[in-house]
Design a protein around this motif. Structure first.
Motif, PDB file in Angstrom:
ATOM      1  N   UNK A  82      56.903  43.390  33.503  1.00 35.45           N
ATOM      2  CA  UNK A  82      56.477  42.544  34.615  1.00 35.45           C
ATOM      3  C   UNK A  82      54.956  42.402  34.632  1.00 35.45           C
ATOM      4  N   UNK A  83      54.256  43.476  34.261  1.00 32.82           N
ATOM      5  CA  UNK A  83      52.793  43.420  34.180  1.00 32.82           C
ATOM      6  C   UNK A  83      52.371  42.464  33.067  1.00 32.82           C
ATOM      7  N   UNK A  84      53.040  42.554  31.926  1.00 33.64           N
ATOM      8  CA  UNK A  84      52.726  41.661  30.807  1.00 33.64           C
ATOM      9  C   UNK A  84      52.976  40.211  31.203  1.00 33.64           C
ATOM     10  N   UNK A  85      54.023  39.985  31.975  1.00 31.76           N
ATOM     11  CA  UNK A  85      54.323  38.624  32.439  1.00 31.76           C
ATOM     12  C   UNK A  85      53.185  38.099  33.320  1.00 31.76           C
ATOM     13  N   UNK A  86      52.655  38.971  34.181  1.00 30.99           N
ATOM     14  CA  UNK A  86      51.509  38.575  35.010  1.00 30.99           C
ATOM     15  C   UNK A  86      50.318  38.190  34.135  1.00 30.99           C
ATOM     16  N   UNK A  87      50.083  39.003  33.100  1.00 34.66           N
ATOM     17  CA  UNK A  87      48.965  38.728  32.198  1.00 34.66           C
ATOM     18  C   UNK A  87      49.159  37.395  31.480  1.00 34.66           C
ATOM     19  N   UNK A  88      50.375  37.174  30.979  1.00 30.97           N
ATOM     20  CA  UNK A  88      50.667  35.935  30.256  1.00 30.97           C
ATOM     21  C   UNK A  88      50.503  34.713  31.152  1.00 30.97           C
ATOM     22  N   UNK A  89      50.794  34.886  32.436  1.00 30.93           N
ATOM     23  CA  UNK A  89      50.663  33.786  33.395  1.00 30.93           C
ATOM     24  C   UNK A  89      49.242  33.656  33.936  1.00 30.93           C
ATOM     25  N   UNK A  90      48.335  34.489  33.398  1.00 30.71           N
ATOM     26  CA  UNK A  90      46.924  34.484  33.802  1.00 30.71           C
ATOM     27  C   UNK A  90      46.748  34.689  35.305  1.00 30.71           C
ATOM     28  N   UNK A  91      47.575  35.573  35.850  1.00 29.80           N
ATOM     29  CA  UNK A  91      47.426  35.906  37.262  1.00 29.80           C
ATOM     30  C   UNK A  91      46.200  36.793  37.458  1.00 29.80           C
ATOM     31  N   UNK A  92      45.697  36.803  38.664  1.00 34.82           N
ATOM     32  CA  UNK A  92      44.505  37.586  38.998  1.00 34.82           C
ATOM     33  C   UNK A  92      44.917  39.049  39.149  1.00 34.82           C
ATOM     34  N   UNK A  93      44.810  39.808  38.062  1.00 29.00           N
ATOM     35  CA  UNK A  93      45.341  41.169  38.020  1.00 29.00           C
ATOM     36  C   UNK A  93      44.293  42.120  37.452  1.00 29.00           C
ATOM     37  N   UNK A  94      44.273  43.331  37.979  1.00 29.39           N
ATOM     38  CA  UNK A  94      43.364  44.365  37.486  1.00 29.39           C
ATOM     39  C   UNK A  94      44.140  45.666  37.348  1.00 29.39           C
ATOM     40  N   UNK A  95      44.083  46.265  36.161  1.00 34.89           N
ATOM     41  CA  UNK A  95      44.744  47.547  35.927  1.00 34.89           C
ATOM     42  C   UNK A  95      43.739  48.675  36.096  1.00 34.89           C
ATOM     43  N   UNK A  96      44.176  49.756  36.738  1.00 30.67           N
ATOM     44  CA  UNK A  96      43.296  50.888  37.013  1.00 30.67           C
ATOM     45  C   UNK A  96      43.956  52.174  36.528  1.00 30.67           C
ATOM     46  N   UNK A  97      43.296  52.827  35.589  1.00 27.84           N
ATOM     47  CA  UNK A  97      43.761  54.101  35.046  1.00 27.84           C
ATOM     48  C   UNK A  97      43.241  55.221  35.948  1.00 27.84           C
ATOM     49  N   UNK A  98      44.160  56.018  36.514  1.00 26.00           N
ATOM     50  CA  UNK A  98      43.759  57.045  37.480  1.00 26.00           C
ATOM     51  C   UNK A  98      43.664  58.436  36.854  1.00 26.00           C
ATOM     52  N   UNK A  99      43.689  58.507  35.520  1.00 25.89           N
ATOM     53  CA  UNK A  99      43.528  59.785  34.843  1.00 25.89           C
ATOM     54  C   UNK A  99      42.042  60.127  34.738  1.00 25.89           C
ATOM     55  N   UNK A 100      41.740  61.244  34.109  1.00 34.56           N
ATOM     56  CA  UNK A 100      40.347  61.646  33.956  1.00 34.56           C
ATOM     57  C   UNK A 100      39.612  60.675  33.036  1.00 34.56           C
ATOM     58  N   UNK A 101      38.284  60.722  33.090  1.00 37.89           N
ATOM     59  CA  UNK A 101      37.463  59.849  32.248  1.00 37.89           C
ATOM     60  C   UNK A 101      37.770  60.070  30.769  1.00 37.89           C
ATOM     61  N   UNK A 102      37.922  61.337  30.361  1.00 36.60           N
ATOM     62  CA  UNK A 102      38.218  61.637  28.957  1.00 36.60           C
ATOM     63  C   UNK A 102      39.535  61.003  28.525  1.00 36.60           C
ATOM     64  N   UNK A 103      40.552  61.121  29.367  1.00 32.66           N
ATOM     65  CA  UNK A 103      41.863  60.562  29.036  1.00 32.66           C
ATOM     66  C   UNK A 103      41.826  59.043  29.012  1.00 32.66           C
TER      67      UNK A 103
END
Length: 245
Positions: A35-56
Motif C-alpha cells: 500500500x505504501x508503494x502504491x502511494x509512492x507510485x501515485x505520487x502522493x504526498x508521503x513521508x517515511x520516518x525510520x524510528x530506529x537509532x541513527x546507526x540502524x
C-alpha cells in the motif's frame, strides 16, 4: 462570592469535558508495504520516518526516509514537515512500532491527519522485495556471544569486563543486570568514545536483535574485545526464571 461560584463551575466543566491534547488519539492504522508503494507510485504526498537509532537508520532504510528515533523526539521534532496534510508512515525493524513511540505522539499533537505505521516494519519491506538504501553500511563482524547461563563464568574470567545496556533509560531503570551501565543505542555513535579501550565489552539489548549491529560498530571503531549477550534481556529473564533460552 458569586464570582468564586462561577469560577468553580467553569473549572468543573473544563475537567469533565475537555481532555488533554492527544489524550483521546486513536492508534494509527497499520499499513502493508504494498500500500505504501502504491502511494509512492501515485505520487502522493508521503513521508517515511525510520524510528530506529541513527546507526540502524544509516545502515539500512527505505529510500528517502527521515531518521527520527522514538527517543530523539525532543531534539528532532522540528524535522516534521510544516504541511500537516503530508501522509506520515512510521516504521522500525523486527519489533512492531508501538503507537506510544514519542515521535508518533508528537505528530498527532501537531495535528497531522494521516499517520500510519508500516506493518512488519523494515523486515516486511525487505521480504516483499522492495528497495532499501544504505548511507553508511556497518560491516557485520563475527564475534562471540555469551549465553545467559554462562555470563557469570565469563565475568569471573574477565573481571574488568564492562556490560553495556543498549536499551532506553526507562527500560534500563525497569530492570537490568547488576553492574551493567546504560548507554542507549540511539546515542552510541556519539558516546562510544567514552568507553574504555582496554577492557572487554559485553553489549546487551532487549532481545538479541540489535546487539549484533552495535558490537560490529564498536569493532569497526577499534574495540577489539567485544561480545554480546545472546538473546538479550529477554533470554536473561527466561534463564533467571529457570528456563533454558
Amino acid at each position: 462570592m458569586r464570582i468564586i461560584k462561577y469560577f468553580f463551575i467553569i473549572l468543573i466543566f473544563l475537567v469533565m469535558f475537555i481532555s488533554p491534547a492527544g489524550a483521546d488519539q486513536k492508534p494509527p492504522p497499520r499499513i502493508e508495504p504494498r500500500a505504501v508503494v502504491r502511494m509512492m507510485d501515485n505520487r502522493e504526498n508521503i513521508l517515511l520516518i525510520n524510528v530506529l537509532s541513527f546507526l540502524e537508520c544509516m545502515d539500512s532504510r527505505i529510500p528517502a526516509s527521515l531518521c527520527i528515533a522514538c527517543e530523539e523526539t525532543r531534539e528532532k521534532a522540528d524535522l516534521l514537515p510544516r504541511d500537516r496534510n503530508v501522509k506520515l508512515v512510521f516504521y522500525g525493524g523486527n519489533a512492531p512500532v508501538e503507537a506510544s513511540c514519542e515521535i508518533i505522539r508528537e505528530a498527532q499533537r501537531q495535528g497531522f491527519a494521516n499517520i500510519y505505521i508500516l506493518k512488519g516494519g523494515l523486515t516486511a519491506w525487505k521480504r516483499a522485495g522492495y528497495e532499501v538504501e544504505s548511507l553508511n553500511r556497518i560491516p557485520r563482524a563475527q564475534g562471540a556471544a555469551i549465553k545467559p547461563g554462562n555470563l557469570k563464568t565469563w565475568l569471573n574470567t574477565a573481571p574488568s569486563a564492562l556490560m553495556i545496556d543498549l536499551r532506553s533509560p526507562a527500560a534500563y531503570q525497569s530492570y537490568h543486570i547488576t553492574g551493567a551501565v546504560n548507554m542507549p543505542l540511539v546515542s552510541l555513535h556519539r558516546t562510544y568514545q567514552d568507553l574504555p579501550w582496554n577492557r572487554p565489552l559485553l553489549v546487551i539489548d532487549a532481545d538479541g536483535s540489535r546487539s549484533f549491529l552495535a558490537a560490529s560498530y564498536l569493532r569497526r571503531k577499534g574495540f577489539e574485545n567485544v561480545r554480546r549477550l545472546e538473546g538479550g534481556m529477554a533470554a536473561w529473564q527466561t534463564w533467571n526464571k529457570g528456563g533454558t533460552p
